[in-house]
Design an enzyme around this catalytic site. Structure first.
Site, mmCIF file in Angstrom:
data_model
loop_
_atom_site.group_PDB
_atom_site.id
_atom_site.type_symbol
_atom_site.label_atom_id
_atom_site.label_comp_id
_atom_site.label_asym_id
_atom_site.label_seq_id
_atom_site.Cartn_x
_atom_site.Cartn_y
_atom_site.Cartn_z
ATOM 1 N N GLU A 1 0.641 -7.767 5.670
ATOM 2 C CA GLU A 1 1.191 -7.771 4.304
ATOM 3 C C GLU A 1 2.542 -7.066 4.293
ATOM 4 O O GLU A 1 2.681 -5.943 4.769
ATOM 5 C CB GLU A 1 0.240 -7.042 3.337
ATOM 6 C CG GLU A 1 0.834 -7.000 1.921
ATOM 7 C CD GLU A 1 0.010 -6.209 0.914
ATOM 8 O OE1 GLU A 1 -1.174 -5.888 1.198
ATOM 9 O OE2 GLU A 1 0.565 -5.895 -0.151
ATOM 10 N N HIS B 1 -0.613 1.706 4.347
ATOM 11 C CA HIS B 1 -0.735 1.040 3.058
ATOM 12 C C HIS B 1 0.347 1.447 2.074
ATOM 13 O O HIS B 1 0.840 0.635 1.304
ATOM 14 C CB HIS B 1 -2.107 1.330 2.436
ATOM 15 C CG HIS B 1 -2.295 0.693 1.097
ATOM 16 N ND1 HIS B 1 -1.995 1.333 -0.091
ATOM 17 C CD2 HIS B 1 -2.705 -0.554 0.754
ATOM 18 C CE1 HIS B 1 -2.230 0.520 -1.091
ATOM 19 N NE2 HIS B 1 -2.657 -0.629 -0.617
ATOM 20 N N GLU C 1 -6.563 -6.758 8.860
ATOM 21 C CA GLU C 1 -5.379 -6.616 8.003
ATOM 22 C C GLU C 1 -4.410 -5.537 8.480
ATOM 23 O O GLU C 1 -4.828 -4.485 8.965
ATOM 24 C CB GLU C 1 -5.803 -6.274 6.573
ATOM 25 C CG GLU C 1 -4.633 -6.370 5.606
ATOM 26 C CD GLU C 1 -4.857 -5.660 4.286
ATOM 27 O OE1 GLU C 1 -5.642 -4.717 4.214
ATOM 28 O OE2 GLU C 1 -4.188 -6.062 3.314
ATOM 29 N N ASP D 1 -1.144 -3.600 6.605
ATOM 30 C CA ASP D 1 -0.132 -3.356 5.574
ATOM 31 C C ASP D 1 1.082 -2.780 6.291
ATOM 32 O O ASP D 1 0.946 -1.911 7.161
ATOM 33 C CB ASP D 1 -0.646 -2.344 4.543
ATOM 34 C CG ASP D 1 -1.784 -2.900 3.697
ATOM 35 O OD1 ASP D 1 -1.664 -4.041 3.216
ATOM 36 O OD2 ASP D 1 -2.787 -2.190 3.528
ATOM 37 N N HIS E 1 -10.482 -5.101 5.817
ATOM 38 C CA HIS E 1 -9.451 -4.519 4.949
ATOM 39 C C HIS E 1 -8.988 -3.173 5.492
ATOM 40 O O HIS E 1 -9.744 -2.214 5.512
ATOM 41 C CB HIS E 1 -10.043 -4.358 3.548
ATOM 42 C CG HIS E 1 -9.097 -3.779 2.552
ATOM 43 N ND1 HIS E 1 -9.258 -2.531 1.999
ATOM 44 C CD2 HIS E 1 -7.956 -4.284 2.015
ATOM 45 C CE1 HIS E 1 -8.280 -2.294 1.155
ATOM 46 N NE2 HIS E 1 -7.476 -3.337 1.139
HETATM 47 O O1 G3P Z 1 -3.677 -7.186 0.521
HETATM 48 C C1 G3P Z 1 -4.872 -7.474 -0.068
HETATM 49 C C2 G3P Z 1 -5.688 -6.260 -0.080
HETATM 50 O O2 G3P Z 1 -5.344 -5.465 0.989
HETATM 51 C C3 G3P Z 1 -5.636 -5.470 -1.323
HETATM 52 O O3 G3P Z 1 -4.449 -4.871 -1.540
HETATM 53 O O4 G3P Z 1 -3.554 -2.696 -2.190
HETATM 54 O O5 G3P Z 1 -5.325 -2.783 -0.457
HETATM 55 O O6 G3P Z 1 -3.059 -3.641 0.052
HETATM 56 P P1 G3P Z 1 -4.091 -3.421 -1.011
HETATM 57 CA CA CA Z 2 -3.125 -5.136 1.748
#
Ligand code: G3P
Ligand code: CA
Length: 339
Positions: free
Chosen positions: A162, A69, A54, A56, A27
């Site tokens: 994302e 993010h 991940e 963002d 993450h």
């Molecule tokens: O995208 C899933 C995970 O990353 C949780 O959301 O707010 O951390 O982008 P966020």
């Molecule tokens: Ca995310």
């Protein structure tokens, strides 16, 4: 199930006949150890063996997708001191108001609480004491890094981009999905056989990605812990049988907040599970909840082991987003669920 089979392929592991290997999704990188979304955090996540890493994504002023993010810069960079006076009327500094050349001048640090100025997660990497030169990366730079590591290490880590705040971007006259998809295709992420899950919190954009924009790769509908998203996405409705049925015709999996699957109503009490994973599984959807944080467990959850056990053993999710990919992988190995 098709989804689970593809998960196993993407992770580069053999699909066991009875027990698919759950995925470890780093993450924002190995963000438990290094400032989120920095190349250091991504390289460390790869070194720790994460199956997916991940990204963002938000847009710069000159339409370059960068890996951050927030649509704001304040909580993770020195923008306020480097570019004083560039904030909007609400006092916030927006990525969209800075060119890539300007963004490259910023020093990135661990996430702070804007109200107090203190680290959001005390005990993690401390940029005050260890001010390394972390910078903002573009999507392309991050893909180059991950693919370079895939080659040099000899193991494929997938990507999990994302599209952040698409409605907000479009209200500003910008379109992140339209910019991101061609880049993903250019780097080999375009079909369901490619090691990539595209994710979004907004149902209208998920529909658009599958429809108008023609995304043929795997797609994950994120399901927040609150009532509604800014575009009107009704998360509670998505978790009903009718909602899951609709999603099954659209996406390959869901990424719900952990609280949509399990909660601990009282200290010392037993966890309580919803039927969301069962509904999703019956509909052929994978489930990747977010976010496992060893230093920020769900309310009343007694330990990281208890959280892993609830998600992997009782709920039987297909993977998790975790700030600590090493600790999640180690737990899975101890449980016999990972080679
Ligand atoms: O995208 C899933 C995970 O990353 C949780 O959301 O707010 O951390 O982008 P966020
Ligand atoms: Ca995310």
């Amino acid at each position: 199930m098709k989804f689970v089979f593809l998960l196993c392929l993407a992770a580069g592991v053999a699909a066991a006949a009875s027990a698919p290997v759950p995925l470890v999704v780093a993450h924002r990188g190995a963000s438990g150890y290094l400032p989120e979304h920095t190349q250091a955090a991504k390289a460390y996540a790869h070194a720790l063996g994460a199956d997916f890493i991940e990204q963002d994504l938000v847009l710069s002023k000159d339409d370059v997708p960068v890996v951050l993010h927030d649509v704001h810069l304040d909580a993770v960079s020195d923008v306020a001191t480097r570019f004083p006076g560039r904030q909007r009327a609400d006092g916030r500094f927006y990525v969209l108001d800075f060119t890539l050349a300007e963004l490259r001048q910023l020093a990135v640090h661990e996430r702070i609480n804007l109200r107090t100025g203190a680290p959001a997660y005390p005990g993690r990497y401390d940029s005050q004491r260890s001010p390394a030169a972390f910078r903002i990366s573009t999507l392309e730079e991050e893909l180059q890094l991950i693919q370079g590591l895939n080659r040099s290490i000899g193991r494929v880590a997938g990507i999990y981009p994302e599209i952040k705040a698409p409605k907000w971007h479009r209200d500003q006259g910008r379109d992140p999905s339209l910019v991101v998809l061609p880049i993903l295709a250019r780097y080999g992420y375009a079909t369901k056989a490619d090691p990539c899950f595209l994710q979004c919190f907004e149902l209208a954009e998920v529909r658009r990605l599958r429809g108008e924009l023609g995304w043929k790769g795997r797609l994950v509908m994120l399901i927040g812990g609150g009532a509604k998203e800014v575009d009107g996405t009704d998360y509670a409705a998505l978790c009903t049988p009718a909602g899951i049925k609709e999603l099954s015709g659209l996406v390959d999996g869901i990424g719900p907040a952990i609280g949509r699957i399990v909660t601990w109503p009282s200290a010392g009490g037993a966890p309580v599970f919803t039927d969301l994973v069962r509904l999703a599984r019956e509909a052929g959807l994978g489930v990747h909840p977010y976010t496992v944080r060893a230093d920020d467990l769900p309310r009343h959850c007694p330990s990281l082991d208890a959280l892993h056990e609830a998600l992997f053993i009782t709920a039987r999710v297909d993977g998790v987003f975790t700030d600590f990919p090493d600790r999640t992988s180690a737990w899975l190995r101890r449980a016999g669920s990972r080679p």
